[in-house]
Design a protein around this motif. Structure first.
Motif, PDB file in Angstrom:
ATOM      1  N   ASP A 190      -2.895   5.037  -2.037  1.00 22.70           N
ATOM      2  CA  ASP A 190      -4.296   4.252  -1.679  1.00 22.70           C
ATOM      3  C   ASP A 190      -4.851   4.907  -0.809  1.00 22.70           C
ATOM      4  O   ASP A 190      -6.165   4.823  -0.849  1.00 22.70           O
ATOM      5  CB  ASP A 190      -3.623   2.800  -1.429  1.00 22.70           C
ATOM      6  CG  ASP A 190      -2.826   2.144  -2.740  1.00 22.70           C
ATOM      7  OD1 ASP A 190      -3.380   2.243  -3.722  1.00 22.70           O
ATOM      8  OD2 ASP A 190      -1.633   1.792  -2.238  1.00 22.70           O
ATOM      9  N   THR A 195       5.577  -1.293  -0.555  1.00 20.57           N
ATOM     10  CA  THR A 195       4.974  -0.531   0.475  1.00 20.57           C
ATOM     11  C   THR A 195       5.859   0.835   0.570  1.00 20.57           C
ATOM     12  O   THR A 195       6.998   0.756   0.765  1.00 20.57           O
ATOM     13  CB  THR A 195       4.926  -1.407   1.682  1.00 20.57           C
ATOM     14  OG1 THR A 195       4.380  -2.544   1.475  1.00 20.57           O
ATOM     15  CG2 THR A 195       4.406  -0.850   2.927  1.00 20.57           C
ATOM     16  N   GLU A 197       0.953  -1.193   0.145  1.00 20.01           N
ATOM     17  CA  GLU A 197      -0.097   0.116   0.029  1.00 20.01           C
ATOM     18  C   GLU A 197       0.785   1.346   0.043  1.00 20.01           C
ATOM     19  O   GLU A 197       2.022   1.414   0.591  1.00 20.01           O
ATOM     20  CB  GLU A 197      -0.815  -0.208   1.328  1.00 20.01           C
ATOM     21  CG  GLU A 197      -1.938   1.139   1.235  1.00 20.01           C
ATOM     22  CD  GLU A 197      -2.799   0.796   2.271  1.00 20.01           C
ATOM     23  OE1 GLU A 197      -3.982   1.496   2.247  1.00 20.01           O
ATOM     24  OE2 GLU A 197      -2.416   0.630   3.484  1.00 20.01           O
TER      25      GLU A 197
END
Length: 265
Positions: free
Chosen positions: A207, A191, A28
């Motif tokens: 995100d 990430t 993410e």
């Protein structure tokens, strides 16, 4: 996963982080926004103990540390989970671009120099700097130095990359090239936690967006939820202030262009 629980940090008697809680899922991209002085950069630096938190739990990947009791060995294991891209590049001035990227591979990862240089060349190519590998930082633009910093962060294959306002020290002409590199990394589902004042970039790449103010996480959600439908009044005030300042900059730019290139009578 990155999970931060009740993270607190004070400098002398000034409480900067007042109990921060948030999570980042695998792959993410979470962008942290908020006014200057809200604790964004301090929070990011606490994640890898560049600033030691006073208390709180930090989990990154498979490592969890209690800030109030963490030993040096605990901190070192946590640090191995991340790489950081700094505001001011932090390159070794006496090393070439290639040597800067390879340094951690040779020193920390104990990689053979030949292998480290091969991997570093591939990373410099990835950030568009194949032709600059022998250049020292003094011979690179700000945007190029920051791209070397990104290649260096990627070199050690961390669980997560932390970006601390990666464009804040750049001239406007170099901002776009750095943001494009970060966007390409995001497409690979790495990430990432990014502190930035670039609101349009945050909207496009994130995100999830976390809004911080006054040492707290005030609100978080998707880019659409935060930028188009914020719920908290503090978030609304910040975004309106940003829009107003952007409008003033655009008006000033248009006025300057008209002054420099007036229309012919």
């Amino acid at each position: 996963m990155i999970k931060v629980t009740d993270l607190k940090k004070s400098f002398n008697r000034t409480e900067v982080l007042k109990g921060i809680n948030f999570e980042v899922n695998d792959g993410e991209v979470v962008v942290i926004i908020g006014p200057s002085g809200s604790g964004k950069s301090t929070m990011l630096r606490c994640l890898n103990f560049l600033e030691r938190p006073d208390s709180g739990l930090i989990q990154i990947g498979d490592q969890t540390v209690d800030a109030s009791t963490a030993k040096r060995s605990d901190i070192n294991r946590l640090r191995l989970q991340t790489s950081m891209v700094f505001q001011h590049y932090n390159l070794f001035k006496n090393k070439t671009a290639l040597q800067n990227v390879a340094h951690a591979l040779i020193v920390s990862k104990k990689m053979k120099k030949s292998d480290a240089f091969e991997k570093s060349r591939a990373l410099l190519k990835e950030v568009g700097l194949s032709d600059k590998e022998d250049n020292y930082p003094v011979a690179l633009s700000g945007g190029q130095q920051q791209r070397v910093g990104i290649a260096r962060a990627l070199a050690v294959s961390p669980y997560a990359i932390l970006f601390d306002e990666p464009t804040s020290s750049l001239d406007p002409e170099w901002v776009g090239e750095v943001l494009r590199v970060i966007a390409r990394i995001a497409e690979e589902r790495k990430t990432m936690v990014i502190v930035t004042h670039e609101m349009e970039f945050a909207r496009e790449i994130a995100d999830r967006v976390v809004f911080m103010a006054d040492g707290f996480v005030v609100e978080e959600g998707t880019p659409e939820e935060i930028f188009d439908h914020p719920k908290n009044e503090r978030t609304k005030k910040f975004l309106q202030s940003y829009r107003n300042s952007s409008a003033r900059r655009e008006a000033a730019l248009q006025a300057t262009e008209q002054f420099v290139s007036p229309e012919a009578p």
